[in-house]
Design a protein around this motif. Structure first.
Motif, PDB file in Angstrom:
ATOM      1  N   CYS A  72       0.817  -1.208   0.000  1.00 39.90           N
ATOM      2  CA  CYS A  72       0.000   0.000   0.000  1.00 39.90           C
ATOM      3  C   CYS A  72       0.854   1.263   0.000  1.00 39.90           C
ATOM      4  CB  CYS A  72      -0.927   0.012   1.209  1.00 39.90           C
ATOM      5  SG  CYS A  72      -0.069   0.237   2.777  1.00 39.90           S
ATOM      6  N   GLY A  73       2.102   1.148   0.439  1.00 37.80           N
ATOM      7  CA  GLY A  73       3.007   2.289   0.368  1.00 37.80           C
ATOM      8  C   GLY A  73       2.914   3.278   1.511  1.00 37.80           C
ATOM      9  N   LEU A  74       2.080   2.999   2.502  1.00 42.04           N
ATOM     10  CA  LEU A  74       1.989   3.939   3.629  1.00 42.04           C
ATOM     11  C   LEU A  74       3.342   4.078   4.336  1.00 42.04           C
ATOM     12  CD1 LEU A  74      -1.422   3.082   5.295  1.00 42.04           C
ATOM     13  CD2 LEU A  74      -0.749   5.294   4.364  1.00 42.04           C
ATOM     14  N   SER A 121       5.551   6.344   2.228  1.00 38.46           N
ATOM     15  CA  SER A 121       5.005   7.698   2.230  1.00 38.46           C
ATOM     16  C   SER A 121       5.374   8.416   3.528  1.00 38.46           C
ATOM     17  CB  SER A 121       3.494   7.595   2.043  1.00 38.46           C
ATOM     18  OG  SER A 121       2.822   8.706   2.523  1.00 38.46           O
ATOM     19  N   GLN A 153       3.848  18.829  13.972  1.00 35.39           N
ATOM     20  CA  GLN A 153       2.930  17.905  13.312  1.00 35.39           C
ATOM     21  C   GLN A 153       3.709  17.025  12.359  1.00 35.39           C
ATOM     22  OE1 GLN A 153      -0.178  17.648  14.135  1.00 35.39           O
ATOM     23  NE2 GLN A 153      -0.262  19.457  15.452  1.00 35.39           N
ATOM     24  N   ARG A 181      12.759  16.732   6.440  1.00 32.78           N
ATOM     25  CA  ARG A 181      11.381  16.541   6.921  1.00 32.78           C
ATOM     26  C   ARG A 181      11.253  17.143   8.320  1.00 32.78           C
ATOM     27  NH1 ARG A 181       7.759  12.000   5.167  1.00 32.78           N
ATOM     28  NH2 ARG A 181       9.376  11.468   3.710  1.00 32.78           N
ATOM     29  N   ASP A 217      11.386  20.961   8.101  1.00 33.66           N
ATOM     30  CA  ASP A 217      10.090  21.534   7.691  1.00 33.66           C
ATOM     31  C   ASP A 217       9.088  21.520   8.844  1.00 33.66           C
ATOM     32  OD1 ASP A 217      10.940  22.101   5.168  1.00 33.66           O
ATOM     33  OD2 ASP A 217       9.902  20.439   4.182  1.00 33.66           O
ATOM     34  N   GLN A 266      10.008  24.344  11.092  1.00 30.78           N
ATOM     35  CA  GLN A 266       9.674  25.623  10.452  1.00 30.78           C
ATOM     36  C   GLN A 266       8.167  25.888  10.504  1.00 30.78           C
ATOM     37  OE1 GLN A 266      12.805  26.809  10.533  1.00 30.78           O
ATOM     38  NE2 GLN A 266      12.272  27.974   8.728  1.00 30.78           N
ATOM     39  N   ALA A 267       7.380  24.822  10.288  1.00 28.46           N
ATOM     40  CA  ALA A 267       5.926  24.991  10.249  1.00 28.46           C
ATOM     41  C   ALA A 267       5.380  25.457  11.602  1.00 28.46           C
ATOM     42  CB  ALA A 267       5.252  23.692   9.811  1.00 28.46           C
ATOM     43  N   ALA A 296      -7.349   4.555   6.148  1.00 28.91           N
ATOM     44  CA  ALA A 296      -6.116   5.147   5.611  1.00 28.91           C
ATOM     45  C   ALA A 296      -6.222   5.378   4.108  1.00 28.91           C
ATOM     46  CB  ALA A 296      -4.930   4.241   5.910  1.00 28.91           C
ATOM     47  N   GLU A 309      10.627   9.383  -6.918  1.00 32.13           N
ATOM     48  CA  GLU A 309       9.197   9.291  -6.628  1.00 32.13           C
ATOM     49  C   GLU A 309       8.860  10.202  -5.448  1.00 32.13           C
ATOM     50  OE1 GLU A 309       7.737   5.328  -5.820  1.00 32.13           O
ATOM     51  OE2 GLU A 309       5.695   6.061  -5.464  1.00 32.13           O
ATOM     52  N   TYR A 335       5.680  11.559  -2.713  1.00 33.03           N
ATOM     53  CA  TYR A 335       4.408  11.110  -2.145  1.00 33.03           C
ATOM     54  C   TYR A 335       3.555  12.310  -1.740  1.00 33.03           C
ATOM     55  CZ  TYR A 335       6.814   6.649  -1.788  1.00 33.03           C
ATOM     56  OH  TYR A 335       7.489   5.484  -2.086  1.00 33.03           O
ATOM     57  N   GLU A 365       1.797  12.732   0.817  1.00 29.78           N
ATOM     58  CA  GLU A 365       1.995  13.058   2.233  1.00 29.78           C
ATOM     59  C   GLU A 365       3.190  13.988   2.426  1.00 29.78           C
ATOM     60  OE1 GLU A 365       2.668   9.621   4.723  1.00 29.78           O
ATOM     61  OE2 GLU A 365       2.975  10.817   6.514  1.00 29.78           O
ATOM     62  N   VAL A 366       4.258  13.704   1.695  1.00 31.85           N
ATOM     63  CA  VAL A 366       5.475  14.497   1.850  1.00 31.85           C
ATOM     64  C   VAL A 366       5.246  15.912   1.317  1.00 31.85           C
ATOM     65  CG1 VAL A 366       7.933  14.606   1.335  1.00 31.85           C
ATOM     66  CG2 VAL A 366       6.818  12.390   1.611  1.00 31.85           C
ATOM     67  N   ARG A 373       3.090  17.854   3.822  1.00 29.06           N
ATOM     68  CA  ARG A 373       3.820  18.345   5.001  1.00 29.06           C
ATOM     69  C   ARG A 373       4.673  19.545   4.610  1.00 29.06           C
ATOM     70  NH1 ARG A 373       1.997  14.905   8.919  1.00 29.06           N
ATOM     71  NH2 ARG A 373       2.209  12.698   8.466  1.00 29.06           N
ATOM     72  N   SER A 374       5.259  19.471   3.442  1.00 35.26           N
ATOM     73  CA  SER A 374       6.110  20.574   3.007  1.00 35.26           C
ATOM     74  C   SER A 374       5.281  21.856   2.831  1.00 35.26           C
ATOM     75  CB  SER A 374       6.793  20.174   1.698  1.00 35.26           C
ATOM     76  OG  SER A 374       7.621  21.202   1.260  1.00 35.26           O
ATOM     77  N   GLU A 393       3.062  22.862   4.604  1.00 40.23           N
ATOM     78  CA  GLU A 393       2.769  23.491   5.891  1.00 40.23           C
ATOM     79  C   GLU A 393       3.800  24.566   6.227  1.00 40.23           C
ATOM     80  OE1 GLU A 393       2.036  20.218   8.582  1.00 40.23           O
ATOM     81  OE2 GLU A 393       0.162  19.768   7.536  1.00 40.23           O
ATOM     82  N   THR A 394       4.861  24.643   5.434  1.00 45.05           N
ATOM     83  CA  THR A 394       5.822  25.733   5.646  1.00 45.05           C
ATOM     84  C   THR A 394       5.514  26.883   4.685  1.00 45.05           C
ATOM     85  OG1 THR A 394       7.420  24.961   4.004  1.00 45.05           O
ATOM     86  CG2 THR A 394       7.622  24.039   6.210  1.00 45.05           C
ATOM     87  N   HIS A 413      -2.168  18.991   8.420  1.00 45.33           N
ATOM     88  CA  HIS A 413      -2.673  19.643   9.618  1.00 45.33           C
ATOM     89  C   HIS A 413      -3.244  20.991   9.191  1.00 45.33           C
ATOM     90  CE1 HIS A 413      -2.698  20.757  13.809  1.00 45.33           C
ATOM     91  NE2 HIS A 413      -1.925  21.796  13.579  1.00 45.33           N
ATOM     92  N   PRO A 444      -1.063   5.671  -1.413  1.00 44.95           N
ATOM     93  CA  PRO A 444      -1.221   6.283  -0.092  1.00 44.95           C
ATOM     94  C   PRO A 444      -1.512   7.781  -0.215  1.00 44.95           C
ATOM     95  CG  PRO A 444       1.114   5.960  -0.568  1.00 44.95           C
ATOM     96  CD  PRO A 444       0.351   5.392  -1.730  1.00 44.95           C
ATOM     97  N   ILE A 472      -4.789  10.088   6.132  1.00 42.84           N
ATOM     98  CA  ILE A 472      -3.769  10.448   7.121  1.00 42.84           C
ATOM     99  C   ILE A 472      -4.236  11.661   7.918  1.00 42.84           C
ATOM    100  CG2 ILE A 472      -1.360  11.182   7.426  1.00 42.84           C
ATOM    101  CD1 ILE A 472      -0.735   9.683   4.797  1.00 42.84           C
ATOM    102  N   GLU A 510      -4.591  11.469  11.915  1.00 42.52           N
ATOM    103  CA  GLU A 510      -3.745  12.286  12.792  1.00 42.52           C
ATOM    104  C   GLU A 510      -4.568  13.284  13.590  1.00 42.52           C
ATOM    105  OE1 GLU A 510      -0.264  13.961  10.932  1.00 42.52           O
ATOM    106  OE2 GLU A 510       0.545  11.973  10.491  1.00 42.52           O
ATOM    107  N   GLU A 555      -6.527  11.283  16.298  1.00 46.32           N
ATOM    108  CA  GLU A 555      -5.617  10.748  17.329  1.00 46.32           C
ATOM    109  C   GLU A 555      -5.096  11.852  18.232  1.00 46.32           C
ATOM    110  OE1 GLU A 555      -2.525   8.272  15.681  1.00 46.32           O
ATOM    111  OE2 GLU A 555      -3.848   6.527  15.725  1.00 46.32           O
ATOM    112  N   GLN A 556      -5.112  13.069  17.719  1.00 45.40           N
ATOM    113  CA  GLN A 556      -4.626  14.163  18.546  1.00 45.40           C
ATOM    114  C   GLN A 556      -5.742  14.787  19.382  1.00 45.40           C
ATOM    115  OE1 GLN A 556      -1.846  17.793  17.327  1.00 45.40           O
ATOM    116  NE2 GLN A 556      -1.561  16.010  16.069  1.00 45.40           N
TER     117      GLN A 556
END
Ligand SMILES: Cc1cc2nc3c(=O)[nH]c(=O)nc-3n(C[C@H](O)[C@H](O)[C@H](O)COP(=O)(O)OP(=O)(O)OC[C@H]3O[C@@H](n4cnc5c(N)ncnc54)[C@H](O)[C@@H]3O)c2cc1C
Ligand code: SF4
Ligand code: SF4
Lengths: 429, 427
Positions: free
Chosen positions: A34-36, A39, A331, A361, A364, A367-368, B45, B190, B192, B194-195, B198-199, B201-202, B232, B257, B262, B266, B269-270
């Motif tokens: 699934c790649g989670l 990721s 986060q 990562r 970032d 920074q966020a 998920a 590659e 994702y 998700e990545v 997150r980026s 968010e800056t 987030h 994914p 996610i 998240e 869960e928080q």
């Protein structure tokens, strides 16, 4: 010591080994692809590898590539992949297996050297600081504090005290490179009236033998440290602000099925307890400028060990210290947090470009939050995040808990302010 | 070394952190039930983020515009369907309560309306759903208004192709074009969602991407992006990107994914622990036993063993993917309590001949049979235990994929179960 022709790396049959490694019922065959994992893995893409690919290649029998890929030194074995995997597949076990399979002369020299140094003295110090030097440094610093800080004219730093409640460990970096950083910890222990001692033997915290995949050496170091605690008859081995040292001992004890007569605890738990009990009367009144703080959950004590309870304690301590409004969580956080990229021996492995790419990562995330400071109870996280600020041009600072606790209590000595930025220094003037 | 066993004592234990388990924890928290929650990653998920109530009738038929009307039909034709365990008004209340909770925690959704919305799938086809994340909602508006629109994808991103979306939508959306960008700081290999999220968010990445979007958009003022607008507080990320670029921006879900699942995980869960839920994240219950004074649930996390003692339990363990159901040569089992699973007579009957048979496959309707209170039944048709309730897609007599009712079954049955728990504990 590099041999002229490097020793070839033996080829492992990963699929077969996995069957023995995994608990009943678990299997890499269960992977849904699934790649989670990939990721959510900061090492994904480095050296053209990622956790899903690793599993797939293991199942397909591509053993030669997996046995020799340098990626295994970029995976910090942080187990975030397992945390998010619907099948709870733990790739770090295969990585550790691959690491242990590399001949010593092929492993990253920094990790091997640290493990060798740990075993070179009774200190078990990765920087090779012998017991007598440790004792000397501690006493030397203590004398100076007593002489120059009147409020602490009677400060104690006991060594080899029989029957003390706490056996306190210390990361070698302090006695070796920045001895004044030990003082805030002593002041805190003094203030709460803790019955504690250092040991001249087995005092050091680090354990790079685990990261080197050198099982025999890991066992050896674990034994040595247990003996040191037992020799002094202490009830609690108190892990100070160093994540992997906790995990290496705790996990070592479980892995090698050892019997110990003491408890392993983290200083964070005690900070929280002492604040709740009023023994550490910290508050956030000093933070008049509402300086913002965030916190880094070390994988080694949060996700991989204590879980949510210690993460919660850590937040309680931070909120008490800086004010609830001035705390901004990263986060993701707690057990879902990302490894900083300094773990697993990565900081010692000499693969700086890869390590900083992994750490982007984390950079970032910091920074966020917009925070000016990151608090973390871990030396690896600390060093890595400082390095990331340099590498990626961030303007945050990284501080130890003990520094901020003493700052809040108004007892932070002049030589104990190395990690404060100008804004905090200005508050103290 | 002996490991200390940690004890959690609570009124309600919820087993499973899919939509059903999370929704149950939300409803229980709102009703001041002292709740413990545990579960691993499951089907949630992989979700698109859309909360479907009922998008089609089992056995085929056109996409449904009016799910409330369709619920009435369902009552008449399939009274055993889990969505028929409570009234449409209660289902509406459940959706409202759940989406308000998400909104108050920082993830805004459109409230349940009188009709289904038409939304975009990852491949650019259209589907019906009830509640839409605010980051995706402007896409529906743009589609309705036929606004000229640019769909953007990124080098190295698998599972989302702007050209495919445009090709599939072209017929219903006259001025639609595709473009591909290099995501800031992710030039190679590659990447994702998700990545990227997150980026974003800056502030630095937002500024950089806004500039790229402005350049590529030309005269077009509406841009569709894959779902990458932060994990987030995505609404804030979208708002800031719109402000910086001067464009109208919306998200289209991607293949897993993916970000929306996610995000939900998240966030919940928080927020749930902040509101009093005891969460043991990413772990599974190993055994569940019904003792006289309490239900006992055993599990372990990395630190060691944990025991939960509860007065009532909601089982929301999902289907095969999540481990709530397991298939073996003898049939389909429920692994935790070995509850009877309603299923086709033999393995040969699991699937119909044609894979795409519009009536669906019998195996997809297998699951736990429950009474009107959502209590799983024994082979004799009696409640297994008065303290055990069940929610989510583990329930029998529904085919959530075919009738697009995944979230509907999860949220409605969680609501019903929590109501019943409250009654039980109130007695
Ligand atoms: C690819 C994909 C796309 C989807 N898209 C949509 C969509 O667009 N709209 C929509 O409405 N729905 C969608 N869904 C469905 C939606 O995610 C599910 O309907 C919903 O999550 C089902 O909820 P559930 O809680 O019943 O089951 P799951 O989400 O499967 O959760 C089951 C939970 O139980 C846990 N569990 C299992 N065994 C144990 C145990 N022993 N102890 C503790 N925990 C256990 C699992 O770890 C998991 O957390 C999609 C699903 C998939 C797979
Ligand atoms: S998350 Fe788990 S199941 Fe998914 S690809 Fe990774 S190892 Fe396989
Ligand atoms: S253990 Fe950490 S670094 Fe290694 S593959 Fe898993 S997530 Fe990546």
């Amino acid at each position: 010591m590099a041999a002229e022709t490097p020793t070839p790396i033996p080829i492992i049959n990963f699929k077969q080994q996995a069957l023995q490694l995994l608990p009943d019922g678990a299997s890499f065959d269960a992977c849904l692809t699934c790649g989670l994992c990939s990721s959510g893995c900061p090492a994904a893409g480095i050296e053209n590898m990622d956790p899903r690919k690793f599993i797939r290649m293991a199942m397909l029998g591509m053993n030669e590539t997996l046995s020799t890929t340098p990626w295994i030194w970029c995976c910090t074995m942080c187990r975030r992949c397992q945390h998010v995997c619907p099948m709870s597949i733990d790739i770090s076990q295969l990585v550790l297996l691959a690491r242990s399979n590399w001949p010593n002369d092929r492993k990253p020299a920094g990790i091997v050297r640290s493990c060798t140094l740990i075993r070179s003295t009774d200190s078990t110090s990765a920087m090779g600081l012998p017991p007598e030097d440790f004792v000397f440094v501690v006493n030397d610093v203590l004398d100076e504090v007593r002489a120059t800080q009147p409020a602490f004219a009677h400060l104690q730093a006991p060594i080899d005290k029989q029957g003390a409640h706490f056996f306190v460990n210390q990361n070698s970096r302090e006695p070796m490179s920045e001895p004044d950083e030990m003082v805030p910890l002593w002041k805190i222990l003094d203030l709460v009236g803790a019955d504690w001692t250092y040991s001249s033997k087995g005092w050091a915290a680090e354990n790079f033998c685990m990261f080197a995949g050198d099982e025999a050496a890991w066992y050896d170091v674990t034994r040595k440290r247990i003996e040191a605690v037992d020799d002094l008859g202490c009830s609690v081995w108190l892990n100070t602000e160093c994540g992997h040292s906790y995990y290496a001992l705790w996990n070592g004890i479980n892995r090698f099925d050892l019997d110990v007569g003491f408890r392993l605890e983290s200083l964070i738990t005690y900070y929280a307890r002492w604040i709740r009990e009023g023994k550490l009367p910290v508050n956030s009144d000093w933070n008049r400028r509402a300086i913002k703080f965030t916190v880094q959950d070390p994988c080694m004590i949060v996700r991989k060990a204590y879980g949510e309870s210690i993460a919660e304690d850590m937040r309680f301590v931070v909120r008490s210290l800086v004010g609830a409004d001035n705390f901004i969580d990263m986060q993701p956080n707690r057990s879902a947090n990302y490894c900083c990229g300094g773990g697993g021996g990565f900081l010692q492995a000499g693969m700086n470009e890869q390590r900083r790419s992994y750490g982007k990562r984390k950079f970032d995330q910091i920074q966020a939050t917009g925070a000016a400071y990151v608090l973390t109870p871990c030396h690896n996280c600390h060093s890595q995040m400082e390095d990331l600020a340099d590498a990626w041009h961030g303007d945050y600072h990284v501080v130890h808990f003990w520094t901020l606790i003493c700052l809040s209590l108004g007892i932070l000595g002049e030589n104990e302010r190395t990690y404060l930025g100008p804004d905090l220094l200005a508050l103290l003037d | 070394m002996t490991k200390e066993r940690r004890h959690v004592s609570c009124q309600l234990a919820v087993v499973g952190t899919g939509l059903a388990g999370f929704a149950a924890a939300v409803f229980a928290g709102n009703r001041a039930l002292d709740t413990a929650l545990t579960g691993n990653t499951g089907a949630l998920a992989y979700t698109t983020g859309y909360l479907d109530l009922l998008g089609a009738m089992d056995g085929g038929g056109p996409p449904l515009d009016d799910p409330w009307q369709a619920l009435q039909t369902l009552q008449a034709t399939q009274p055993e369907h889990p969505l028929c365990r409570l009234s449409p008004a209660s289902i509406h209340a459940a959706f409202t309560e759940f989406t308000s909770f998400l909104g108050s925690a920082g993830l805004n959704y459109s409230p349940p309306g009188r009709r289904n919305e038409t939304v975009l799938t990852p491949v650019g086809t259209l589907k019906k759903t009830l509640c839409v994340p605010s980051t995706m909602a402007p896409g529906t508006t743009a589609l309705t208004d036929k606004k000229p629109c640019l769909v953007v994808d990124f080098h190295g991103l698998k599972g989302f192709s702007a050209r495919q979306v445009v090709a599939n939508l072209g017929g219903s959306w006259p001025v639609l074009s595709a473009a591909r960008l290099v995501f800031p700081g992710m030039e190679h290999g590659e990447i994702y969602p998700e990545v990227m999220a997150r980026s974003l968010e800056t502030a630095a990445t937002r500024a950089h991407l806004a500039e790229l979007l402005r350049e590529v958009a030309g005269d077009v003022t509406t841009v569709g992006l894959p779902a990458i607008l932060g994990i987030h507080r995505p609404d804030r990320v979208r708002a800031e990107l719109e402000k910086l670029s001067g464009l109208r921006i919306f998200e289209i879900p991607t293949m897993p994914p993916a970000v929306p699942g996610i995000r939900l995980r998240e966030l919940l869960e928080q927020v749930l622990p902040q509101r009093g839920t005891t969460l043991i994240p990413q772990q599974k219950i190993k055994t569940l036993s019904f003792e006289k004074d309490a239900v006992r649930l055993d599990l372990a996390d990395n630190y060691g063993p944990i025991v939960i003692e509860a007065q009532a339990v909601i089982l929301a363990t999902g289907r095969f993917l999540s481990g709530g159901l397991a298939a073996d040569p003898n049939g389909i089992r429920e692994p935790l309590l070995d509850l009877p699973v309603s299923q086709p007579g033999s393995r040969a009957d699991w699937f119909r001949e044609g894979y795409t048979d519009r009536r669906g496959h019998p195996i997809n309707r297998a699951g736990l049979s429950v009474d009107d209170s959502c209590r799983p039944l024994t082979a004799e048709g009696r409640p297994f235990d008065r303290r055990l309730f069940c929610a989510g897609i583990i329930l029998a007599n529904q085919d959530w994929i075919r009738s697009r009712c995944g979230a509907g079954v999860a949220i409605a049955s969680a609501y019903r179960s929590v109501e019943q728990v409250r009654q039980l504990l109130g007695d």
